[in-house]
Motif scaffolding. Structure first.
Motif, short mmCIF file in Angstrom:
data_model
loop_
_atom_site.label_atom_id
_atom_site.label_comp_id
_atom_site.label_asym_id
_atom_site.label_seq_id
_atom_site.Cartn_x
_atom_site.Cartn_y
_atom_site.Cartn_z
N GLU A 1 27.88 90.34 30.81
CA GLU A 1 28.64 91.58 31.22
C GLU A 1 29.21 91.50 32.61
O GLU A 1 30.29 91.81 32.84
CB GLU A 1 27.97 93.10 31.18
CG GLU A 1 28.73 94.12 31.41
CD GLU A 1 28.02 95.65 31.68
OE1 GLU A 1 28.44 96.65 31.73
OE2 GLU A 1 26.85 95.24 31.11
N SER A 2 28.57 90.80 33.72
CA SER A 2 29.07 90.75 35.10
C SER A 2 29.96 89.72 35.19
O SER A 2 31.18 89.87 35.75
CB SER A 2 27.88 90.61 36.00
OG SER A 2 27.43 89.17 35.98
N VAL A 3 29.97 88.71 34.14
CA VAL A 3 30.71 87.60 34.28
C VAL A 3 32.18 88.19 33.52
O VAL A 3 33.15 87.91 33.97
CB VAL A 3 30.42 86.65 33.60
CG1 VAL A 3 31.42 85.31 33.30
CG2 VAL A 3 29.19 85.74 34.27
N LEU A 4 32.08 88.89 32.42
CA LEU A 4 33.21 89.48 31.95
C LEU A 4 33.98 90.50 32.86
O LEU A 4 35.16 90.74 32.45
CB LEU A 4 32.81 90.03 30.48
CG LEU A 4 32.27 89.33 29.27
CD1 LEU A 4 31.78 90.16 28.28
CD2 LEU A 4 33.43 88.54 28.83
N GLY A 5 33.26 90.77 33.67
CA GLY A 5 34.03 91.87 34.56
C GLY A 5 34.56 91.32 35.73
O GLY A 5 35.28 91.61 36.70
N SER A 6 34.76 89.56 35.73
CA SER A 6 35.46 89.10 36.66
C SER A 6 36.85 89.27 36.96
O SER A 6 37.49 89.35 35.73
CB SER A 6 35.08 87.54 36.49
OG SER A 6 35.79 86.75 37.20
N THR A 7 37.44 89.11 38.09
CA THR A 7 38.84 89.31 38.20
C THR A 7 39.60 88.20 37.65
O THR A 7 40.76 88.20 37.61
CB THR A 7 38.96 89.59 39.77
OG1 THR A 7 38.60 88.39 40.50
CG2 THR A 7 38.57 90.73 40.37
N ARG A 8 38.97 87.02 37.49
CA ARG A 8 39.62 85.89 36.60
C ARG A 8 39.43 86.20 35.13
O ARG A 8 38.05 86.27 34.74
CB ARG A 8 38.65 84.66 37.05
CG ARG A 8 39.29 83.49 36.15
CD ARG A 8 40.64 82.86 37.22
NE ARG A 8 41.05 81.81 36.58
CZ ARG A 8 41.50 80.71 37.07
NH1 ARG A 8 41.61 80.42 38.36
NH2 ARG A 8 42.12 79.60 36.21
N SER A 9 40.23 86.82 34.63
CA SER A 9 40.28 87.14 33.33
C SER A 9 40.22 86.23 31.94
O SER A 9 40.23 86.43 30.77
CB SER A 9 41.45 88.27 32.64
OG SER A 9 42.62 88.06 33.42
N LEU B 1 29.41 89.57 41.19
CA LEU B 1 30.29 90.46 41.92
C LEU B 1 31.74 90.19 41.25
O LEU B 1 31.95 89.22 40.61
CB LEU B 1 30.41 90.61 43.11
CG LEU B 1 29.12 91.13 44.06
CD1 LEU B 1 29.44 91.59 45.40
CD2 LEU B 1 28.25 92.27 43.32
N ASN B 2 32.65 91.24 41.08
CA ASN B 2 33.77 90.81 40.28
C ASN B 2 34.72 89.79 40.80
O ASN B 2 35.58 89.18 40.11
CB ASN B 2 34.52 92.20 40.09
CG ASN B 2 34.77 92.75 41.11
OD1 ASN B 2 34.81 92.44 42.17
ND2 ASN B 2 35.72 93.97 41.01
N ASP B 3 34.69 89.59 42.17
CA ASP B 3 35.63 88.56 42.99
C ASP B 3 34.70 87.21 43.04
O ASP B 3 35.38 86.34 43.59
CB ASP B 3 36.03 89.14 44.13
CG ASP B 3 35.07 89.45 45.12
OD1 ASP B 3 33.73 89.57 44.74
OD2 ASP B 3 35.36 89.72 46.26
N ARG C 1 31.56 84.46 50.63
CA ARG C 1 32.03 85.75 50.14
C ARG C 1 31.71 85.63 48.54
O ARG C 1 31.95 86.94 48.09
CB ARG C 1 33.58 85.67 50.39
CG ARG C 1 33.68 85.81 51.77
CD ARG C 1 35.39 85.72 52.14
NE ARG C 1 35.80 84.47 51.54
CZ ARG C 1 37.00 84.13 51.32
NH1 ARG C 1 37.94 85.08 51.67
NH2 ARG C 1 37.62 83.11 50.97
N ALA C 2 31.51 84.75 48.03
CA ALA C 2 31.13 84.51 46.46
C ALA C 2 29.56 84.98 46.18
O ALA C 2 28.92 84.17 46.39
CB ALA C 2 31.67 83.19 45.80
#
Length: 435
Positions: A79-87, A152-154, A257-258
């Motif tokens: 779920e956390s990976v699916l929420g990434s800003t990289r869609s 995290l999403n970014d 930052r990642a």
């Protein structure tokens, strides 16, 4: 009587030699610690500037999650990976012969998502699962993460920016302890910041990062395949691959930052089990790549990265407890002599030793302070745990290092183990302590 005198004289001579050796080791241990702290602090301010957002796509990106008996945590990770800003991510879950419901859970809950694929294989270990994922997921960049890790999403977006540089073969992210609920996990959280991530921040400047962690790392797929993928001859397959890529002439970067939140062991037994595996694996990597430390073909990995493993994961843990004991012994001896008004106290030598020891402690604390200062989203109150970390937690690490060295000397076979998960990490927890 004469024989007794000779025996006593021999005993005193041997004692003097033992004390002299102990003093040499004490000085060596303190000097190693001071030298390392100075090096880390200096290099941490000279690391490369992270790339800014350019709008340029570096290529296709996939995510491989190797899982074995991770039914408690795997869905939160996905779920956390699916929420990434990289869609545009492709996600591949490789179940490595789980005996719980990991595979069935993923198939039933994620079957309708076109971005997620799930496969299973006989239990052959994490390295084999990752190799399978790299072989099947035909994307330019592959992000690998452990099945208990929350992104995290970014995080992915920040990792892949580095691949605009064609020499970059891998990027390490910033792994943080997410379950900071007990004394042990708080101490691990501080160690991740002040030791593991501080090392990567400093060694990024010299291109000698020794491990892109399994919790958060991105890899250029063709470079990994070119290097032979993850090999099975060490317990630290991610460190072995990292070192091989650098020795092949590529660069491994660090992106602080990642952020990835990982679940740290919550019991002492689980902690010791994990750390023994890590330390023994790193010893295997250092031994395997010892040829890089030859002067005629050595670069920064051979001159700094690999010697760092030998010095500070083997030699220093053997010397540090001796330094602690000697400092305590000197303090007790001085207190006893002062209390009894003894006149033969060697104040100059004792104060010199204590001065060196406390200089090391202060510099060690300064390194921790600077490491936390570098972390823009960290909780500064975590530094309050630095004394328990120094006088309790590190003793556990020293014991693990000594055991790993002894097992290596004996040549015993060591295998992977599994850690008990509590599913206690979530994205929401980062907001509790970040600022």
């Amino acid at each position: 009587i004469g024989l007794l005198r000779e025996f006593k004289a021999l005993g005193f001579t041997m004692l003097r030699h033992v004390l002299w050796i102990a003093e040499v080791f004490f000085i060596l241990g303190v000097c190693l610690g001071i030298g390392r702290s100075v090096l880390l602090i200096g290099l941490s301010y000279f690391r490369r500037s992270p790339p800014a957002e350019s709008g340029h796509q570096v290529g296709s990106v996939g995510v491989v999650i190797a899982a074995h008996n991770e039914e408690k945590v795997i869905l939160n990770t996905v779920e956390s990976v699916l929420g990434s800003t990289r869609s545009d991510l492709k996600i591949l879950i490789v179940d490595d012969g789980s005996t719980d419901g990991t595979y069935e859970l993923c198939k039933s809950r994620l079957a309708g998502n076109p971005r997620v694929s799930v496969i299973t294989q006989p239990n052959r270990g994490k390295a084999a699962a990752l190799n399978n994922g790299f072989r099947l997921l035909e994307t330019d960049i592959i992000v690998a993460l452990d099945a208990d890790t929350i992104f995290l999403n970014d995080t992915i977006e920040l990792l892949v920016r580095h691949f605009e540089d064609p020499l970059v073969a891998a990027v390490s992210g910033n792994a943080k302890v997410g379950n900071r609920e007990t004394v042990l996990t708080k101490l691990q959280a501080l160690e991740y910041i002040t030791a593991q991530n501080m090392d990567r921040r400093a060694f990024d400047a010299l291109n000698c990062i020794t491990v892109v962690p399994g919790a958060v790392g991105a890899w250029r797929r063709d470079r990994v395949l070119e290097a032979g993928g993850y090999l099975l001859d060490t317990l630290a397959e991610d460190a072995d691959l990292t070192v091989r890529l650098i020795r092949n002439g590529y660069r491994v970067a660090y992106e602080d930052r990642a952020i990835a939140l990982t679940e740290a062991p919550e019991t002492v037994a689980q902690f010791l089990k994990q750390r023994f595996r890590w330390m023994f694996g790193m010893l295997q990597v250092a031994a395997k790549h010892s040829g890089a430390m030859k002067l005629q073909d050595s670069k920064t990995m051979g001159l700094v990265g690999l010697p760092n493993i030998i010095l500070f994961q083997v030699l220093f843990p053997l010397l540090a407890p001796l330094a602690d004991l000697m400092a305590l012994g000197i303090l007790l001896d001085m207190a006893t002599r002062l209390a009894t008004n003894s006149a033969d106290i060697n104040a100059a030598q004792s104060l010199t030793f204590l001065g060196m020891f406390f200089a090391f402690l202060l510099l060690d604390a300064l390194t921790a302070l600077i490491a936390c200062k570098h972390e823009k989203r960290e909780n500064p109150w975590l530094l309050l745990w630095i004394l328990p970390q120094r006088f309790f937690y590190r003793q556990l690490l020293y014991l693990v290092a000594i055991r790993a060295a002894l097992v290596a000397i004996r040549g015993s076979v060591v295998g992977w183990g599994t850690l008990t998960r509590s599913a206690s990490v979530s994205v929401d927890q980062e907001a509790k302590w970040s600022h």
